[in-house]
Scaffold this motif. Structure first.
Motif, PDB file in Angstrom:
ATOM      1  N   ALA A  20      64.196  89.657 -12.057  1.00  0.00           N
ATOM      2  CA  ALA A  20      63.570  90.007 -10.335  1.00  0.00           C
ATOM      3  C   ALA A  20      63.883  91.713  -9.562  1.00  0.00           C
ATOM      4  O   ALA A  20      62.804  92.163  -9.666  1.00  0.00           O
ATOM      5  N   GLU A  21      65.298  92.043  -9.996  1.00  0.00           N
ATOM      6  CA  GLU A  21      64.985  93.128 -10.156  1.00  0.00           C
ATOM      7  C   GLU A  21      64.605  94.911 -10.886  1.00  0.00           C
ATOM      8  O   GLU A  21      63.676  95.897 -10.245  1.00  0.00           O
ATOM      9  N   ARG A  22      63.809  94.189 -12.538  1.00  0.00           N
ATOM     10  CA  ARG A  22      63.257  94.977 -12.875  1.00  0.00           C
ATOM     11  C   ARG A  22      61.606  94.998 -12.871  1.00  0.00           C
ATOM     12  O   ARG A  22      60.448  95.900 -12.530  1.00  0.00           O
ATOM     13  N   THR A  23      61.618  93.858 -12.033  1.00  0.00           N
ATOM     14  CA  THR A  23      59.629  93.431 -11.312  1.00  0.00           C
ATOM     15  C   THR A  23      60.101  94.431 -10.597  1.00  0.00           C
ATOM     16  O   THR A  23      58.732  94.860 -10.286  1.00  0.00           O
ATOM     17  N   ALA A  24      60.616  93.860  -9.545  1.00  0.00           N
ATOM     18  CA  ALA A  24      60.252  95.074  -8.382  1.00  0.00           C
ATOM     19  C   ALA A  24      60.957  96.704  -8.540  1.00  0.00           C
ATOM     20  O   ALA A  24      60.055  97.596  -8.053  1.00  0.00           O
ATOM     21  N   ALA A  25      61.469  96.680  -9.786  1.00  0.00           N
ATOM     22  CA  ALA A  25      61.576  98.786  -9.969  1.00  0.00           C
ATOM     23  C   ALA A  25      60.195  98.685 -10.198  1.00  0.00           C
ATOM     24  O   ALA A  25      60.260 100.552 -10.011  1.00  0.00           O
ATOM     25  N   GLN A  26      59.589  98.013 -11.150  1.00  0.00           N
ATOM     26  CA  GLN A  26      58.387  98.344 -11.667  1.00  0.00           C
ATOM     27  C   GLN A  26      56.977  98.361 -10.605  1.00  0.00           C
ATOM     28  O   GLN A  26      56.568  99.342 -10.489  1.00  0.00           O
ATOM     29  N   ARG A  27      57.470  97.619  -9.466  1.00  0.00           N
ATOM     30  CA  ARG A  27      56.615  97.578  -7.974  1.00  0.00           C
ATOM     31  C   ARG A  27      56.927  99.183  -7.244  1.00  0.00           C
ATOM     32  O   ARG A  27      56.067  99.871  -6.840  1.00  0.00           O
ATOM     33  N   LEU A  28      58.217  99.348  -7.578  1.00  0.00           N
ATOM     34  CA  LEU A  28      58.222 100.533  -6.631  1.00  0.00           C
ATOM     35  C   LEU A  28      57.788 101.910  -7.893  1.00  0.00           C
ATOM     36  O   LEU A  28      57.467 102.471  -6.881  1.00  0.00           O
ATOM     37  N   GLY A  29      58.095 101.858  -8.839  1.00  0.00           N
ATOM     38  CA  GLY A  29      57.512 103.125  -9.165  1.00  0.00           C
ATOM     39  C   GLY A  29      56.128 103.451  -8.843  1.00  0.00           C
ATOM     40  O   GLY A  29      55.310 103.975  -9.200  1.00  0.00           O
ATOM     41  N   HIS A  30      55.288 101.992  -9.098  1.00  0.00           N
ATOM     42  CA  HIS A  30      53.625 101.900  -9.287  1.00  0.00           C
ATOM     43  C   HIS A  30      53.343 102.210  -7.759  1.00  0.00           C
ATOM     44  O   HIS A  30      52.621 103.730  -7.808  1.00  0.00           O
ATOM     45  N   PHE A  31      54.177 102.140  -6.927  1.00  0.00           N
ATOM     46  CA  PHE A  31      53.699 102.939  -5.465  1.00  0.00           C
ATOM     47  C   PHE A  31      54.017 103.863  -5.212  1.00  0.00           C
ATOM     48  O   PHE A  31      53.406 104.966  -4.159  1.00  0.00           O
ATOM     49  N   GLN A  32      54.827 104.613  -5.864  1.00  0.00           N
ATOM     50  CA  GLN A  32      55.747 105.640  -6.049  1.00  0.00           C
ATOM     51  C   GLN A  32      54.668 106.431  -6.393  1.00  0.00           C
ATOM     52  O   GLN A  32      54.004 107.456  -6.053  1.00  0.00           O
ATOM     53  N   GLN A  33      53.719 106.194  -7.700  1.00  0.00           N
ATOM     54  CA  GLN A  33      52.865 107.093  -8.031  1.00  0.00           C
ATOM     55  C   GLN A  33      51.345 106.516  -6.785  1.00  0.00           C
ATOM     56  O   GLN A  33      50.688 108.373  -7.190  1.00  0.00           O
ATOM     57  N   GLN A  34      50.679 105.908  -6.738  1.00  0.00           N
ATOM     58  CA  GLN A  34      50.196 105.616  -5.624  1.00  0.00           C
ATOM     59  C   GLN A  34      50.742 106.458  -4.104  1.00  0.00           C
ATOM     60  O   GLN A  34      49.546 107.046  -4.179  1.00  0.00           O
ATOM     61  N   VAL A  35      51.555 106.882  -4.248  1.00  0.00           N
ATOM     62  CA  VAL A  35      51.863 107.792  -2.968  1.00  0.00           C
ATOM     63  C   VAL A  35      51.750 109.078  -3.424  1.00  0.00           C
ATOM     64  O   VAL A  35      51.227 109.874  -2.936  1.00  0.00           O
ATOM     65  N   ASN A  36      52.165 109.433  -4.289  1.00  0.00           N
ATOM     66  CA  ASN A  36      51.887 110.896  -5.263  1.00  0.00           C
ATOM     67  C   ASN A  36      50.650 110.836  -4.909  1.00  0.00           C
ATOM     68  O   ASN A  36      50.140 112.865  -5.102  1.00  0.00           O
ATOM     69  N   THR A  95      53.734 102.964   3.409  1.00  0.00           N
ATOM     70  CA  THR A  95      54.050 101.447   3.866  1.00  0.00           C
ATOM     71  C   THR A  95      54.338 100.561   3.020  1.00  0.00           C
ATOM     72  O   THR A  95      55.587 100.148   2.821  1.00  0.00           O
ATOM     73  N   ASN A  96      53.716 100.357   1.547  1.00  0.00           N
ATOM     74  CA  ASN A  96      53.562  99.975   0.549  1.00  0.00           C
ATOM     75  C   ASN A  96      55.155 100.521  -0.286  1.00  0.00           C
ATOM     76  O   ASN A  96      55.813  99.214  -0.656  1.00  0.00           O
ATOM     77  N   LEU A  97      55.233 101.660  -0.022  1.00  0.00           N
ATOM     78  CA  LEU A  97      56.232 102.020  -0.769  1.00  0.00           C
ATOM     79  C   LEU A  97      57.838 102.160   0.192  1.00  0.00           C
ATOM     80  O   LEU A  97      58.098 101.476  -0.755  1.00  0.00           O
ATOM     81  N   ASN A  98      57.716 101.805   1.304  1.00  0.00           N
ATOM     82  CA  ASN A  98      58.895 101.659   2.377  1.00  0.00           C
ATOM     83  C   ASN A  98      58.900 100.175   1.979  1.00  0.00           C
ATOM     84  O   ASN A  98      60.388  99.334   1.233  1.00  0.00           O
ATOM     85  N   ASN A  99      57.848  98.820   1.743  1.00  0.00           N
ATOM     86  CA  ASN A  99      58.839  97.274   1.348  1.00  0.00           C
ATOM     87  C   ASN A  99      58.895  97.259   0.209  1.00  0.00           C
ATOM     88  O   ASN A  99      60.231  96.722  -0.163  1.00  0.00           O
ATOM     89  N   ALA A 100      58.147  98.110  -0.619  1.00  0.00           N
ATOM     90  CA  ALA A 100      58.516  97.837  -2.482  1.00  0.00           C
ATOM     91  C   ALA A 100      60.273  98.565  -2.357  1.00  0.00           C
ATOM     92  O   ALA A 100      60.970  97.959  -3.127  1.00  0.00           O
ATOM     93  N   ARG A 101      60.492  99.681  -2.019  1.00  0.00           N
ATOM     94  CA  ARG A 101      62.385  99.646  -2.175  1.00  0.00           C
ATOM     95  C   ARG A 101      63.128  98.941  -1.487  1.00  0.00           C
ATOM     96  O   ARG A 101      64.417  98.671  -1.968  1.00  0.00           O
ATOM     97  N   GLY A 102      62.953  98.202  -0.865  1.00  0.00           N
ATOM     98  CA  GLY A 102      63.213  97.209   0.316  1.00  0.00           C
ATOM     99  C   GLY A 102      63.658  96.304   0.040  1.00  0.00           C
ATOM    100  O   GLY A 102      65.078  95.543  -0.395  1.00  0.00           O
ATOM    101  N   THR A 103      62.529  95.765  -0.944  1.00  0.00           N
ATOM    102  CA  THR A 103      62.292  94.044  -2.087  1.00  0.00           C
ATOM    103  C   THR A 103      63.437  94.921  -3.274  1.00  0.00           C
ATOM    104  O   THR A 103      63.933  94.489  -3.352  1.00  0.00           O
TER     105      THR A 103
END
Length: 150
Positions: A20-36, A95-103
Motif C-alpha cells: 500500500a505504501e509503494r502504491t501510494a508513493a507511485q501515485r504521489l510521483g504521478h501527481f508530482q509529474q502532473q503538477v510539474n 490538490t491531488n498532489l497534496n491528497n496523495a502526499r497525505g495518503t
C-alpha cells in the motif's frame, strides 16, 4: 509443531502495508509529474502572452488598423482565458498532489509502526530465549558435581 512467532504472524500484514505504501508513493510521483507538467504549461502560456503583448508595444507605436486591434484584443482575451484555465488545472493537480502526499504519509507511518512492532516482538522473543537459555545453563551448572579445591 511450534506456533509461528508474533513477528512471523505479522509478516503478511507488513507486506500488505508495504505494498500500500509503494502504491501510494507511485501515485504521489504521478501527481508530482502532473503538477510539474501543469506548471510548465502555465509558464509557457504566460511567456506566450507576454510575447504577444510585446507585439502591441512594438506595433502600437507604428499605428495599427482597427481590424488588427480587434483581432489582437480577441486573441489576448483567449490567451487570458487559457491562462486562467491552466491556473485552475494547476490548482486541481496540486490538490491531488497534496491528497496523495497525505495518503502516502499515512501509509508510510503505518509501515514504520508495523516494522517497529515486529522489531519489538523479535526483541521480546530474543530476550525470552536468552532468559530460557540462562535458566537452562543455571540448572545444568547446579546439577554438575562440584569439585571444591582447598
Amino acid at each position: 509443531m511450534a506456533q509461528p512467532s508474533r513477528a512471523a504472524r505479522l509478516a503478511p500484514v507488513v507486506e500488505m502495508a508495504e505494498e500500500a505504501e509503494r502504491t501510494a508513493a507511485q501515485r504521489l510521483g504521478h501527481f508530482q509529474q502532473q503538477v510539474n507538467l501543469a506548471q510548465s504549461k502555465l509558464v509557457e502560456l504566460d511567456q506566450f502572452r507576454s510575447d504577444y503583448q510585446q507585439q502591441w508595444i512594438d506595433k502600437g507605436g507604428q499605428g495599427v488598423s482597427g481590424n488588427w486591434l480587434m483581432g489582437y484584443q480577441r486573441f489576448l482575451n483567449q490567451l487570458e482565458t487559457a491562462v486562467g484555465q491552466q491556473r485552475q488545472s494547476l490548482n486541481w493537480h496540486q490538490t491531488n498532489l497534496n491528497n496523495a502526499r497525505g495518503t502516502w504519509q499515512q501509509a508510510y507511518a503505518r509501515v514504520e509502526g508495523l516494522r517497529k512492532l515486529v522489531q519489538r516482538y523479535m526483541d521480546e522473543a530474543r530476550q525470552l530465549e536468552d532468559k530460557r537459555e540462562q535458566k537452562l545453563l543455571d540448572e545444568l551448572s547446579q546439577r554438575l558435581p562440584r569439585h571444591d579445591r582447598y
